[in-house]
Design an enzyme around this catalytic site. Structure first.
Site, PDB file in Angstrom:
ATOM      1  NE  ARG A  86      29.386  17.712  19.009  1.00  0.00           N
ATOM      2  CZ  ARG A  86      29.205  16.416  19.279  1.00  0.00           C
ATOM      3  NH1 ARG A  86      30.062  15.784  20.068  1.00  0.00           N
ATOM      4  NH2 ARG A  86      28.191  15.759  18.754  1.00  0.00           N
ATOM      5  CG  HIS A 111      34.529  11.710  16.730  1.00  0.00           C
ATOM      6  ND1 HIS A 111      35.110  12.136  17.907  1.00  0.00           N
ATOM      7  CD2 HIS A 111      33.396  11.030  17.097  1.00  0.00           C
ATOM      8  CE1 HIS A 111      34.381  11.718  18.943  1.00  0.00           C
ATOM      9  NE2 HIS A 111      33.331  11.063  18.482  1.00  0.00           N
ATOM     10  CG  HIS A 185      33.929   6.321  19.450  1.00  0.00           C
ATOM     11  ND1 HIS A 185      32.737   5.751  19.811  1.00  0.00           N
ATOM     12  CD2 HIS A 185      33.717   7.657  19.439  1.00  0.00           C
ATOM     13  CE1 HIS A 185      31.832   6.704  19.973  1.00  0.00           C
ATOM     14  NE2 HIS A 185      32.411   7.877  19.762  1.00  0.00           N
ATOM     15  CG  ASP A 249      27.285  12.881  23.912  1.00  0.00           C
ATOM     16  OD1 ASP A 249      28.517  12.764  24.046  1.00  0.00           O
ATOM     17  OD2 ASP A 249      26.722  13.009  22.801  1.00  0.00           O
ATOM     18  CD  GLU A 313      33.836   8.999  22.936  1.00  0.00           C
ATOM     19  OE1 GLU A 313      34.314   9.901  22.211  1.00  0.00           O
ATOM     20  OE2 GLU A 313      32.608   8.854  23.119  1.00  0.00           O
TER      21      GLU A 313
END
Length: 348
Positions: A86, A111, A185, A249, A313
């Protein structure tokens, strides 16, 4: 070592979509589409001697283009760019000029925007079978694409070794100062039958994580993992301390010297006996346990739901473009962007 290139029969924006298969001398193979640089298959031998695909995806290329799938925003196995994760409010300033990019995740950019690198056909510029099976893909992102400045050329090489290492090497150049933060990803599941990854045993070599606001945007504050559910410094089951309605996350700041290629994470699954070790030159690793995953008719007709996979990631700090204390994500015309990430699989 073997490289095989096969047309998919699809033309997108005048560019042919092909599948490239890399096979090593053990029979491990990886299938990549030049659309989105998607890793479609990663097939390895597990501890039972069975060949097992460890990444989520589809049986046919066309399913990656379905409206239902694209609406979910899963980025299954794709490269993410120009900017991973982000950017707060989709806004940043370079050399005194402010740029507004798409706010495609609430108020924030996510993304790469509406049509990021995951939805582009990359050019196959080289393949080789010696000393390793490898393919190099290239994408030229024009000045102003998704409102990012500068003509950016990205080359990405996938290399499969006989040690079951899939090496991703990125290089990028620009003719104007621009923001860049690339990642891959891939959605992994090491269980032979898929399903929840709660029993996967996870280790992350990070003493700190990055604080996030309510929309998962990084604030700039580092918080020690010690004494929290985010402490993976000692290996534990992913589901041991998580909130089962949230999972993970979160971005972890790796304990390393900036730029060195080091071990970032290790994930073990007891039924298959497989371990996935991720090495990277990048300063952070973002662990995502796929809370929002909702994909119908994946491989073998299987539906993919929340917590059916994990992503590691590797990247620069999210929102670093707005946080001067973080390692810079501005690429200058005189500089070369480089990144290496290795996914190594073992069955010991």
């Amino acid at each position: 070592m073997k490289v095989k290139q096969t047309p998919t029969g699809n033309i997108i924006d005048g560019n042919e979509v092909v599948a490239i298969e890399l096979t090593n001398n053990k029979g491990t193979y990886v299938k990549i589409f030049n659309y989105g640089a998607i890793i479609n298959k990663f097939v390895v031998k597990n501890a039972k001697g069975e060949m097992q695909d460890i990444v989520l995806g589809f049986d046919t290329f066309e399913e990656y283009l379905s409206e239902e799938y694209l609406k979910n925003g899963a980025y299954l196995g794709a490269v993410v760019g120009r900017y991973a994760n982000r950017i707060k409010n989709g806004r940043f300033t370079i050399d005194g000029e402010t740029y507004q990019v798409a706010q495609n995740a609430g108020p924030d950019a996510l993304h790469g925007g509406i049509e990021g690198f995951d939805k582009k056909v990359w050019e196959v510029i080289d393949t080789t079978e010696q000393p390793q099976a490898a393919v190099t893909l290239s994408y030229e992102s024009p000045d102003g694409e998704e409102n990012y400045p500068g003509n950016l050329i990205v080359d990405l090489t996938f290399e499969l070794t006989d040690n079951d290492e899939l090496i991703l090497t990125y290089e990028a150049e620009t003719d104007q100062a621009t923001a860049i933060n690339l990642t891959h990803h891939g959605y992994f599941n090491l269980n032979p039958n898929g399903g929840s990854i709660a029993n996967h045993v996870q280790q992350i070599f990070a003493s700190n994580y990055l604080e996030q606001d309510d929309n998962y945007s990084v604030t700039g504050k580092l918080i020690p993992v010690q004494g929290t559910a985010l402490d993976f410094t000692v290996a534990k089951e992913i589901g041991k301390d998580w909130n089962p309605e949230e999972g993970y996350d979160q971005t972890f700041v790796l304990d390393k010297t900036y730029g060195d290629l080091t071990l970032a994470t290790k994930t073990f699954e007891p039924e298959s006996g497989l371990t996935l070790s991720v090495y990277t030159t990048e300063p952070v690793a973002h662990l995502y346990t796929a809370k929002y995953l909702s994909v119908k008719n994946g491989k073998g007709g299987k539906d993919y739901n929340g917590y059916d996979a994990f992503c590691v990631e590797t990247q620069h700090h999210p929102n670093a473009i707005n946080i001067p204390e973080f390692p810079s994500t501005i690429l200058q015309p005189e500089d070369l962007y480089t990144q290496t990430t290795i996914y190594k699989v073992s069955n010991q």
